[in-house]
Design a protein around this motif. Structure first.
Motif, short mmCIF file in Angstrom:
data_model
loop_
_atom_site.label_atom_id
_atom_site.label_comp_id
_atom_site.label_asym_id
_atom_site.label_seq_id
_atom_site.Cartn_x
_atom_site.Cartn_y
_atom_site.Cartn_z
N HIS A 80 -13.93 7.10 -27.05
CA HIS A 80 -12.58 6.88 -27.59
C HIS A 80 -11.52 6.71 -26.51
CE1 HIS A 80 -14.07 7.78 -31.59
NE2 HIS A 80 -14.57 8.92 -31.15
N ASN B 70 -6.52 5.41 -30.98
CA ASN B 70 -6.68 6.76 -31.50
C ASN B 70 -5.61 7.13 -32.53
OD1 ASN B 70 -9.02 7.99 -30.05
ND2 ASN B 70 -7.84 7.36 -28.27
N GLN C 83 -13.36 2.75 -30.79
CA GLN C 83 -14.35 3.25 -29.85
C GLN C 83 -15.18 2.10 -29.28
OE1 GLN C 83 -16.94 5.82 -32.16
NE2 GLN C 83 -18.31 4.16 -32.64
#
Length: 233
Positions: free
Chosen positions: A176, A181, A224
């Motif tokens: 990540h 995020n 990701q």
């Protein structure tokens, strides 16, 4: 009074929130409380409610995580480093990652956990169960975890000294770094070059590093990255 009768009466009068905490390890939500009270009033028994909770998908998930933590503790006691771990199809990777990492803790005094703020409660319990003299967590977000010192920082620029930690654990976190995020209430990035910086920082601050990451066909997702095992290595 007869002991079995006392136990039966206690179960019948148990608060629903306490029942949820015993079985699902969380308090009952207001909408769940209203719906459950209505079902009990309509004739549902406490035994049927207990069976429903204990066979729910949520309890199955908790069971897998509890089993993973217990398995890791047993492996540590036996001095084993388990390999070839498996989990049922259709579940997430935590039942494999958690025992793989926690089983490899060797009693080091200083432990750093990476990405603790959104970790599963069962994993945090297992992490605290290591009884490391010093336990620190680092994350872009913050969380209050009793027994763990939380530090808010970017993995690409850690506020720790060289080899400050004996071991660092990063479970499904590195993929990540530099990505979107926003699902965690954090910033959205698309920096494909920052993963190496995070790895170098973790290697700088820890003498030993335990890492798990998702593998498969190479894929750059907004949230990701996924690489083949060879690419990760």
């Amino acid at each position: 009074m007869d002991a079995p009768l006392v136990a039966w009466l206690a179960a019948e009068s148990e608060d629903l929130d306490a029942l949820w905490r015993h079985v699902l390890r969380r308090g009952i939500e207001p909408d769940e409380l209203r719906a459950t009270e209505a079902r009990l009033a309509e004739g549902m028994s406490r035994a049927a409610l207990l069976r429903e909770l204990a066979t729910s998908a949520e309890h199955d998930h908790l069971l897998r995580l509890d089993d993973a933590v217990a398995f890791a503790a047993a492996a540590r006691r036996a001095g084993e480093r388990p390999r070839n771990l498996t989990a049922p199809a259709g579940v997430d990777e935590r039942p494999i990652e958690i025992p793989w990492c926690l089983a490899r803790y060797s009693g080091e005094p200083s432990v750093l956990d990476v990405g603790y703020a959104f970790a599963e409660a069962a994993y945090l319990v297992g992490l605290l169960g290591l009884h490391a003299p010093t336990l620190t967590g680092v994350d872009l977000a913050t969380a209050d975890v009793p027994g763990l010192r939380g530090v808010q920082a970017d993995l690409r620029d850690l506020p720790f000294g060289d080899a400050e930690f004996d071991v660092a654990i990063a479970i499904s976190t590195l993929e990540h770094v530099g990505r979107d995020n926003s699902q965690y209430g954090l910033a959205a990035e698309h920096d494909d070059a920052s993963l190496e910086a995070a790895l170098r920082e973790l290697r700088r601050v820890s003498a030993r590093l335990l890492v798990t990451v998702p593998t498969g066909a190479g894929e750059l997702l907004p949230e990701q990255v996924v690489f083949t095992p060879a690419e990760w290595i």
